[in-house]
Design a protein around this motif. Structure first.
Motif, PDB file in Angstrom:
ATOM      1  N   LEU A 107      10.187   4.258  11.794  1.00  0.00           N
ATOM      2  CA  LEU A 107       9.864   3.262  10.333  1.00  0.00           C
ATOM      3  C   LEU A 107       9.493   1.970  10.835  1.00  0.00           C
ATOM      4  O   LEU A 107       8.533   1.574  10.214  1.00  0.00           O
ATOM      5  CB  LEU A 107      11.282   3.472   9.728  1.00  0.00           C
ATOM      6  CG  LEU A 107      11.657   4.778   8.796  1.00  0.00           C
ATOM      7  CD1 LEU A 107      12.730   4.700   8.215  1.00  0.00           C
ATOM      8  CD2 LEU A 107      10.569   5.292   7.911  1.00  0.00           C
ATOM      9  N   VAL A 108       9.961   1.419  11.882  1.00  0.00           N
ATOM     10  CA  VAL A 108       9.547  -0.110  12.190  1.00  0.00           C
ATOM     11  C   VAL A 108       8.116  -0.019  12.560  1.00  0.00           C
ATOM     12  O   VAL A 108       7.322  -0.698  12.257  1.00  0.00           O
ATOM     13  CB  VAL A 108      10.530  -0.591  13.192  1.00  0.00           C
ATOM     14  CG1 VAL A 108      10.012  -1.922  13.638  1.00  0.00           C
ATOM     15  CG2 VAL A 108      12.067  -0.920  12.544  1.00  0.00           C
ATOM     16  N   ALA A 109       7.839   1.046  13.555  1.00  0.00           N
ATOM     17  CA  ALA A 109       6.635   1.247  13.990  1.00  0.00           C
ATOM     18  C   ALA A 109       5.538   1.511  12.742  1.00  0.00           C
ATOM     19  O   ALA A 109       4.382   1.055  12.975  1.00  0.00           O
ATOM     20  CB  ALA A 109       6.545   2.622  15.007  1.00  0.00           C
ATOM     21  N   ALA A 110       5.884   2.081  11.806  1.00  0.00           N
ATOM     22  CA  ALA A 110       4.962   2.459  10.606  1.00  0.00           C
ATOM     23  C   ALA A 110       4.793   0.922   9.957  1.00  0.00           C
ATOM     24  O   ALA A 110       3.656   1.064   9.125  1.00  0.00           O
ATOM     25  CB  ALA A 110       5.606   3.278   9.686  1.00  0.00           C
ATOM     26  N   THR A 111       5.374  -0.041  10.176  1.00  0.00           N
ATOM     27  CA  THR A 111       5.037  -1.209   9.631  1.00  0.00           C
ATOM     28  C   THR A 111       4.079  -2.010  10.280  1.00  0.00           C
ATOM     29  O   THR A 111       3.737  -3.009   9.901  1.00  0.00           O
ATOM     30  CB  THR A 111       6.173  -1.964   9.318  1.00  0.00           C
ATOM     31  OG1 THR A 111       6.844  -2.584  10.452  1.00  0.00           O
ATOM     32  CG2 THR A 111       7.255  -1.304   8.316  1.00  0.00           C
ATOM     33  N   LYS A 112       3.728  -1.547  11.653  1.00  0.00           N
ATOM     34  CA  LYS A 112       2.816  -2.231  12.482  1.00  0.00           C
ATOM     35  C   LYS A 112       1.580  -1.841  12.646  1.00  0.00           C
ATOM     36  O   LYS A 112       1.135  -0.808  12.836  1.00  0.00           O
ATOM     37  CB  LYS A 112       3.452  -2.256  13.916  1.00  0.00           C
ATOM     38  CG  LYS A 112       4.863  -2.894  14.018  1.00  0.00           C
ATOM     39  CD  LYS A 112       5.223  -4.231  13.616  1.00  0.00           C
ATOM     40  CE  LYS A 112       6.692  -4.651  13.863  1.00  0.00           C
ATOM     41  NZ  LYS A 112       6.836  -6.158  13.487  1.00  0.00           N
ATOM     42  N   LYS A 113       0.586  -2.640  11.898  1.00  0.00           N
ATOM     43  CA  LYS A 113      -1.030  -2.288  11.910  1.00  0.00           C
ATOM     44  C   LYS A 113      -1.536  -2.003  13.346  1.00  0.00           C
ATOM     45  O   LYS A 113      -2.336  -1.139  13.155  1.00  0.00           O
ATOM     46  CB  LYS A 113      -1.798  -3.363  11.181  1.00  0.00           C
ATOM     47  CG  LYS A 113      -1.367  -3.619   9.625  1.00  0.00           C
ATOM     48  CD  LYS A 113      -1.958  -2.242   8.943  1.00  0.00           C
ATOM     49  CE  LYS A 113      -1.773  -2.351   7.299  1.00  0.00           C
ATOM     50  NZ  LYS A 113      -2.035  -1.516   6.580  1.00  0.00           N
TER      51      LYS A 113
END
Length: 395
Positions: A349-355
């Motif tokens: 989920l944290v990775a999903a916020t990183k463009k």
């Protein structure tokens, strides 16, 4: 090409589902049913909802980025992926020891051979699957065929036990009691640890990636959860029917006693087939997925992947043959994998916020929020459950 792609979707779904349906799955379902009766249906319902959120979240992020989970984690924070890999490999090995034991139990029921011999023969068959030239295709068909056999035989046993279906439905919605440990344990055993990554990593290996395939990836994830959930529900109904008749389930081998009490000696033989199928497919799934994480440690592991998988199976088999006593280890593994799942969802989920990682993909807000809630709850309750089970293993 389309046919090949569809085969990969269903292969990934069955690989994940059969990885989930192992000896621990059979044991925990029957034990919790005997304890909670029809109210265990509520725990199953909640676990299915959690499973869907976790599965779809992780499969989407992995296939969209076209990167295995440990690579995504390392890109998020250097070294994080290596730590995640260590957790997955540890959980996979612990589960595999129990899976190998389940293989031995199955062949002992069917042919009367001792556990160690049955375990060795089953390990040998699992190894052959990975030594075949097209190991990926062989693995897909292996999971599909044995998965269907398990479901068909368990349907027969479930109907034979004459479960109170209306009561089960009622208590699933309005339970007499809610047992948090049962929810955490069955979530950990269904999508925890290596299990939720099994199908996603299989899709990557088959070349299924990118936003264009998201619809089919979601369908594959739902299919995987559906297969595992159907098996869980059937086993729950079979166990409930036996318990509600006033029959006593043997705590030393609860699943075997359910099959035997529901359908006699034929049911007992069916149990042998089901637990062997469940165990041997879990050996394949656990070994494949664990080594897919180990690839990040050294290029040679990727180059000699199938031989590393073989070594993984051999180590688990030897530990069981010389150590034995897998029951405590299996229960501990379920708690451990539930805790690992919380950690894994959080990373994704944290990775999903990183463009820089996700490029143009935007993870659905509702799925993000639900995934966050699931991650926090599993982290808290999974941590407590893990601590309690660790004390039992040490004690």
């Amino acid at each position: 090409m389309i046919k090949k792609t569809h085969s990969a979707y269903y292969g990934a779904a069955f690989l994940m589902a059969t990885s989930a349906i192992g000896p621990g799955f059979l044991t925990s379902t029957t034990l919790f049913t005997s304890k909670l009766l029809a109210s265990f249906g509520f725990a199953i319902l909640i676990s299915i909802l959690i499973d869907v959120i976790a599965q779809v979240t992780i499969w989407r992020i992995i296939t969209v980025t076209n990167k295995p989970a440990q690579v995504i984690a390392n890109e998020l924070y250097p070294g994080l992926g290596n730590f995640l890999s260590l957790l997955i490999i540890l959980g996979g090995m612990v589960f595999n020891i129990g899976n190998i034991a389940g293989c031995g139990m199955g062949l002992q029921v069917l042919f009367g051979i001792d556990l160690a011999t049955g375990a060795l023969w089953s390990a040998g068959l699992s190894i052959i699957v990975f030594l075949i030239k097209d190991a990926g295709k062989a693995m897909d068909w292996f999971a599909k065929i044995l998965g269907m056999i398990m479901i068909v035989l368990t349907i027969y046993v479930a109907f034979s036990s004459h479960p109170p279906i209306l009561e089960a439905i009622h208590k699933t919605i309005v339970p007499d009691q809610i047992d948090v440990m049962s929810i955490i344990t069955i979530v950990g055993g269904t999508v925890g640890g290596y299990i939720t990554f099994a199908g996603a990593h299989r899709l990557l290996e088959a070349g299924v990636c990118g936003s264009d395939n998201l619809k089919e990836v979601d369908r594959s994830a739902f299919t995987a959860i559906g297969i595992a959930s159907v098996m869980r529900i059937l086993l729950f109904l079979a166990s409930l029917g036996v318990v509600m008749q006033g029959l006593s389930i043997d705590e030393n081998n609860p699943a075997a006693s359910v099959f035997q009490l529901a359908a006699g000696n034929l049911g007992y033989k069916f149990f042998g087939i089901v637990i062997w199928s469940a165990a041997v497919t879990s050996v394949v799934g656990a070994s494949y997925t664990s080594i897919s994480f180990a690839e990040s440690y050294h290029p040679l592991i990727e180059k000699y992947k199938r031989y590393c998988i073989v070594a993984f199976i051999i180590v688990a088999t030897l530990v069981f043959v010389f150590y034995g006593k897998p029951v405590k280890v299996l229960i501990f593994a379920g708690a451990l994998n539930g805790f690992i799942l919380a950690f894994s969802i959080g990373i994704m989920l944290v990775a999903a916020t990183k463009k820089r990682i996700m490029n143009s993909y935007t993870h659905p807000k509702m799925l993000f929020v639900l995934g966050g809630i699931v991650s926090v709850l599993l982290f808290i309750f999974g941590g407590v459950t893990l601590f309690n089970e660790l004390q039992k293993v040490i004690g």
